[in-house]
Write an enzyme that holds these catalytic residues in place. Sequence first.
Site, PDB file in Angstrom:
ATOM      1  N   ARG A  69       0.844  -1.197   0.000  1.00 56.21           N
ATOM      2  CA  ARG A  69       0.000   0.000   0.000  1.00 56.21           C
ATOM      3  C   ARG A  69       0.877   1.244   0.000  1.00 56.21           C
ATOM      4  O   ARG A  69       2.054   1.203   0.359  1.00 56.21           O
ATOM      5  CB  ARG A  69      -0.919  -0.001   1.219  1.00 56.21           C
ATOM      6  CG  ARG A  69      -0.189  -0.055   2.538  1.00 56.21           C
ATOM      7  CD  ARG A  69      -1.091  -0.470   3.685  1.00 56.21           C
ATOM      8  NE  ARG A  69      -2.245   0.406   3.816  1.00 56.21           N
ATOM      9  CZ  ARG A  69      -3.300   0.137   4.582  1.00 56.21           C
ATOM     10  NH1 ARG A  69      -3.339  -0.994   5.264  1.00 56.21           N
ATOM     11  NH2 ARG A  69      -4.305   0.983   4.676  1.00 56.21           N
ATOM     12  N   ASN A  96      10.480   0.113   4.337  1.00 57.91           N
ATOM     13  CA  ASN A  96       9.435   1.120   4.153  1.00 57.91           C
ATOM     14  C   ASN A  96       8.364   1.088   5.239  1.00 57.91           C
ATOM     15  O   ASN A  96       7.706   2.098   5.482  1.00 57.91           O
ATOM     16  CB  ASN A  96       8.774   0.908   2.786  1.00 57.91           C
ATOM     17  CG  ASN A  96       7.508   1.725   2.625  1.00 57.91           C
ATOM     18  OD1 ASN A  96       7.545   2.944   2.465  1.00 57.91           O
ATOM     19  ND2 ASN A  96       6.356   1.061   2.685  1.00 57.91           N
ATOM     20  N   TYR A 132       7.545   9.710  16.287  1.00 60.19           N
ATOM     21  CA  TYR A 132       7.769   9.515  14.856  1.00 60.19           C
ATOM     22  C   TYR A 132       9.043  10.222  14.394  1.00 60.19           C
ATOM     23  O   TYR A 132       9.865   9.657  13.677  1.00 60.19           O
ATOM     24  CB  TYR A 132       6.564  10.031  14.077  1.00 60.19           C
ATOM     25  CG  TYR A 132       6.602   9.764  12.590  1.00 60.19           C
ATOM     26  CD1 TYR A 132       6.330   8.493  12.095  1.00 60.19           C
ATOM     27  CD2 TYR A 132       6.888  10.789  11.685  1.00 60.19           C
ATOM     28  CE1 TYR A 132       6.343   8.249  10.731  1.00 60.19           C
ATOM     29  CE2 TYR A 132       6.904  10.560  10.327  1.00 60.19           C
ATOM     30  CZ  TYR A 132       6.634   9.284   9.849  1.00 60.19           C
ATOM     31  OH  TYR A 132       6.662   9.038   8.493  1.00 60.19           O
TER      32      TYR A 132
END
Length: 274
Positions: A30, A105, A170
């Site tokens: 995705r 990824n 993050y």
Amino acid sequence: MAISEIQSVAERPEGNELAGRVALVTGGTRGIGAAICRALAGHGASVAAGFSHDRERAEAFRAELAAGGADVTLHRGNVSSAEDCRRTVQEVVDAHGQIDILVNNAGITMDRIVSKMADADWYDVIGVNLSGTFFMSKAALEHMLERGSGRIINISSIIGQTGNVGQANYAASKSGLFGLTMSLAKEAAFSLKRAGRLEAYGAGITVNAVAPGFIETEMLDSVPEKALERIRSEVPLHRLGRPEEVARVVRFLAADASSYITGQVWAINGGQEM
């Protein structure tokens, strides 16, 4: 190495430069990961697409690539688990015989300001985004060193360069990828040299990172339009990026002809961090 041999590394036919290569892409079914899989397969690579959930969607993606003639397999796992990473890498080697390209990824977000961030919010994001990249790279690098060549490409983020309110976890995970990338790049070259396999003009083993800005993927679906308008206004090109624009850089770095590029961070953000 003779001049003709040097030229052969850089002169694989365009559109077929990754023929005979096997690429493992985590989070590959995705968003940016899917675009990367399409780009690598479109240039001749066999693709092993990793995913963590939604097998139905993953199977539909595999069918899409297979319909275009791609050699593709699916591999389910949790990259925050060292054992799962080792299993997945071995699974891909068993299925394809080798791993030439690893694209780290897979990534998650759990956004909250620091005062409201739970312990699990921190550990889970670091576990997937940073530790997962380490575990996958460690397992794949062992295999690449045995073969004397390989490409590792880590997907970081502009947030790792600039930070962001509500994304301390993050930002830390994506910034950590910069140091990890450079350390792995140095260790890969050092290990090849120590083994007497560091050829002057060979494909070698390189490790690089790309740092996308705000890209049009499902990750932005929850961002209010007003916030997106503000983001666009901060980008000199006044638009968001496309997954294919990230995939193009990854495909470039994956090629044998990119063997003199290692330990670098490639920003893909429309100039936003200037």
